[in-house]
Structures are given as C-alpha cells and as structure tokens.
Write an enzyme that holds these catalytic residues in place. Structure first.
Site, PDB file in Angstrom:
ATOM      1  N   ASN A 162       0.834  -1.208   0.000  1.00 42.73           N
ATOM      2  CA  ASN A 162       0.000   0.000   0.000  1.00 42.73           C
ATOM      3  C   ASN A 162       0.871   1.261   0.000  1.00 42.73           C
ATOM      4  O   ASN A 162       1.979   1.274   0.542  1.00 42.73           O
ATOM      5  CB  ASN A 162      -1.000   0.017   1.168  1.00 42.73           C
ATOM      6  CG  ASN A 162      -0.362  -0.130   2.538  1.00 42.73           C
ATOM      7  OD1 ASN A 162       0.667  -0.758   2.702  1.00 42.73           O
ATOM      8  ND2 ASN A 162      -1.004   0.454   3.543  1.00 42.73           N
ATOM      9  N   CYS A 217      -4.302   0.937  -2.178  1.00 42.41           N
ATOM     10  CA  CYS A 217      -4.176  -0.347  -1.494  1.00 42.41           C
ATOM     11  C   CYS A 217      -3.129  -1.225  -2.177  1.00 42.41           C
ATOM     12  O   CYS A 217      -2.851  -1.085  -3.384  1.00 42.41           O
ATOM     13  CB  CYS A 217      -5.506  -1.102  -1.532  1.00 42.41           C
ATOM     14  SG  CYS A 217      -6.786  -0.408  -0.485  1.00 42.41           S
ATOM     15  N   CYS A 240     -10.865  -2.914  -4.410  1.00 44.20           N
ATOM     16  CA  CYS A 240      -9.854  -3.889  -4.829  1.00 44.20           C
ATOM     17  C   CYS A 240     -10.490  -5.168  -5.350  1.00 44.20           C
ATOM     18  O   CYS A 240      -9.959  -5.801  -6.269  1.00 44.20           O
ATOM     19  CB  CYS A 240      -8.897  -4.179  -3.683  1.00 44.20           C
ATOM     20  SG  CYS A 240      -7.808  -2.779  -3.356  1.00 44.20           S
ATOM     21  N   CYS A 275     -10.606  -4.738   0.075  1.00 45.44           N
ATOM     22  CA  CYS A 275     -11.716  -3.791   0.170  1.00 45.44           C
ATOM     23  C   CYS A 275     -12.564  -3.888  -1.105  1.00 45.44           C
ATOM     24  O   CYS A 275     -12.193  -4.551  -2.073  1.00 45.44           O
ATOM     25  CB  CYS A 275     -11.191  -2.368   0.380  1.00 45.44           C
ATOM     26  SG  CYS A 275     -10.544  -1.587  -1.121  1.00 45.44           S
ATOM     27  N   GLU A 308       0.375   5.329   0.742  1.00 45.49           N
ATOM     28  CA  GLU A 308      -0.532   6.373   1.241  1.00 45.49           C
ATOM     29  C   GLU A 308      -0.097   7.747   0.745  1.00 45.49           C
ATOM     30  O   GLU A 308       0.929   7.914   0.078  1.00 45.49           O
ATOM     31  CB  GLU A 308      -0.592   6.295   2.767  1.00 45.49           C
ATOM     32  CG  GLU A 308      -1.155   4.948   3.221  1.00 45.49           C
ATOM     33  CD  GLU A 308      -1.395   4.841   4.714  1.00 45.49           C
ATOM     34  OE1 GLU A 308      -0.888   5.686   5.484  1.00 45.49           O
ATOM     35  OE2 GLU A 308      -2.108   3.903   5.108  1.00 45.49           O
ATOM     36  N   GLU A 311      -3.425  -4.361  -2.990  1.00 47.82           N
ATOM     37  CA  GLU A 311      -4.005  -5.192  -4.058  1.00 47.82           C
ATOM     38  C   GLU A 311      -4.158  -4.392  -5.346  1.00 47.82           C
ATOM     39  O   GLU A 311      -3.890  -4.901  -6.451  1.00 47.82           O
ATOM     40  CB  GLU A 311      -5.389  -5.721  -3.647  1.00 47.82           C
ATOM     41  CG  GLU A 311      -5.404  -6.566  -2.381  1.00 47.82           C
ATOM     42  CD  GLU A 311      -5.678  -5.738  -1.130  1.00 47.82           C
ATOM     43  OE1 GLU A 311      -5.124  -4.626  -0.995  1.00 47.82           O
ATOM     44  OE2 GLU A 311      -6.460  -6.202  -0.284  1.00 47.82           O
TER      45      GLU A 311
HETATM   46  N1  THU Z   1      -5.323  -1.363   2.753  1.00 49.04           N
HETATM   47  C1  THU Z   1      -4.814  -2.186   1.784  1.00 49.04           C
HETATM   48  O1  THU Z   1      -3.728  -1.928   1.245  1.00 49.04           O
HETATM   49  N2  THU Z   1      -5.517  -3.288   1.448  1.00 49.04           N
HETATM   50  C2  THU Z   1      -6.670  -3.692   2.042  1.00 49.04           C
HETATM   51  O2  THU Z   1      -7.223  -4.721   1.677  1.00 49.04           O
HETATM   52  C3  THU Z   1      -7.240  -2.898   3.129  1.00 49.04           C
HETATM   53  C4  THU Z   1      -6.591  -1.592   3.412  1.00 49.04           C
HETATM   54  C5  THU Z   1      -4.539  -0.198   3.163  1.00 49.04           C
HETATM   55  C6  THU Z   1      -5.128   1.140   2.818  1.00 49.04           C
HETATM   56  C7  THU Z   1      -4.466   2.033   3.860  1.00 49.04           C
HETATM   57  O3  THU Z   1      -3.184   2.427   3.377  1.00 49.04           O
HETATM   58  C8  THU Z   1      -4.285   1.134   5.065  1.00 49.04           C
HETATM   59  O4  THU Z   1      -4.404  -0.200   4.570  1.00 49.04           O
HETATM   60  C9  THU Z   1      -5.299   1.354   6.172  1.00 49.04           C
HETATM   61  O5  THU Z   1      -6.596   1.289   5.671  1.00 49.04           O
END
Ligand code: THU
Length: 147
Positions: free
Chosen positions: A45, A56, A103, A100, A47, A58
C-alpha cells in the site's frame, strides 16, 4: 504448472509489505498475485498526505501486473496486513485482511480477462481465510457487460 504452496504466496505478500509507505495509518499491507505460469507479482500500500488518495496493496499489484502486460491467468491472491515490528516486518492481526470493495472490483477485471475465479487468501495471526473471488464479489460487473 504446479502452483507454489500457499505458504510461499503468503511469504511473497509478507515480503511485498516491506515496501509499504503508510506513515498515516501505520498499517502495512502486502499483496501477492499468483499467475497460471507460476509468476508472482507483489505490491504494497502507498498512502498520501491527502488521505483519500491512498492506494491499497491489491490495487497496486493489479496495476503492476497489468502494466507488465498481464491480461488474465490470475489463480490466487494472498494479502498480509498489520503493524510492522521493530525490524519492519509486518505482524498480522487477529482479523484476516480481505480486499476492500474497490480492490475486489480491480481483481475481478484482471481475473475476468482470463476467465478465472482466483482464490483469495487473507492472513491473520491464527490462520488464513480462503475464499473464491466470486464469493467476495458475486454478480460482478465486468468487461463482459461492455462487450
Ligand atoms: N489497505 C490495503 O492496502 N488493502 C486492504 O485490503 C485494506 C486496506 C490499506 C489502505 C491504507 O493504506 C491502510 O491499509 C489502512 O486502511
């Protein structure tokens, strides 16, 4: 092709999580996509100071695979998420990280191009949750709708 064991795909997702840029949530995620030719494509991920723009693991893995030219052949996805320990290794929590909604849709696009229903493996400290993508996103909208 003989698929690598689930443990190897989970290891690849764990390794991918080392690339996480998650200074805002502190939640590091790695995803590893397994293809029918044995290739594994991983990502983490990423940010952003504008929180809503965060990407994310995925989604980044799907984008990486498609940017490499892959159009289908997706057989499994492993996802590992949690807080990193002092050495920077992600430590899974008690709840498995499953993709999520956005994704799930992105994974469906790549899978649908090759007509597969990949197994999604979410990792928790106590074990894995394994479900087909079609169970996570039933009646999915996809490329077929626009054909
Ligand atoms: N996140 C993912 O990378 N994948 C998921 O399936 C759920 C959430 C990340 C997004 C954000 O950077 C952090 O997790 C917290 O939500």
């Amino acid at each position: 092709m003989s698929a690598p064991p689930v443990s190897e795909l989970v290891e690849a997702a764990t390794a991918a999580a080392r690339g996480a840029y998650a200074p805002y949530s502190g939640f590091h995620v790695g995803a590893a996509l397994l293809f029918d030719d044995g290739a594994v494509v991983g990502a983490a991920n990423v940010e952003n100071a504008s929180y809503g723009l965060s990407l994310c693991a995925e989604a980044n893995a799907v984008a990486r695979a498609m940017a490499e030219g892959r159009r289908g052949g997706l057989v499994a996805v492993a996802i590992v998420g949690g807080r990193p320990d002092a050495a920077g290794a992600v430590v899974p929590g008690s709840a498995p990280v499953m993709p999520c909604g956005r994704c799930r849709q992105m994974l469906h696009e790549l899978a649908a191009l090759g007509g597969t229903d990949p197994e999604v493996i979410g990792v928790a400290e106590g074990g894995h949750t394994r479900l087909p993508l079609s169970a996570l996103l039933p009646h999915a909208f996809g490329p077929a709708n626009l054909a």
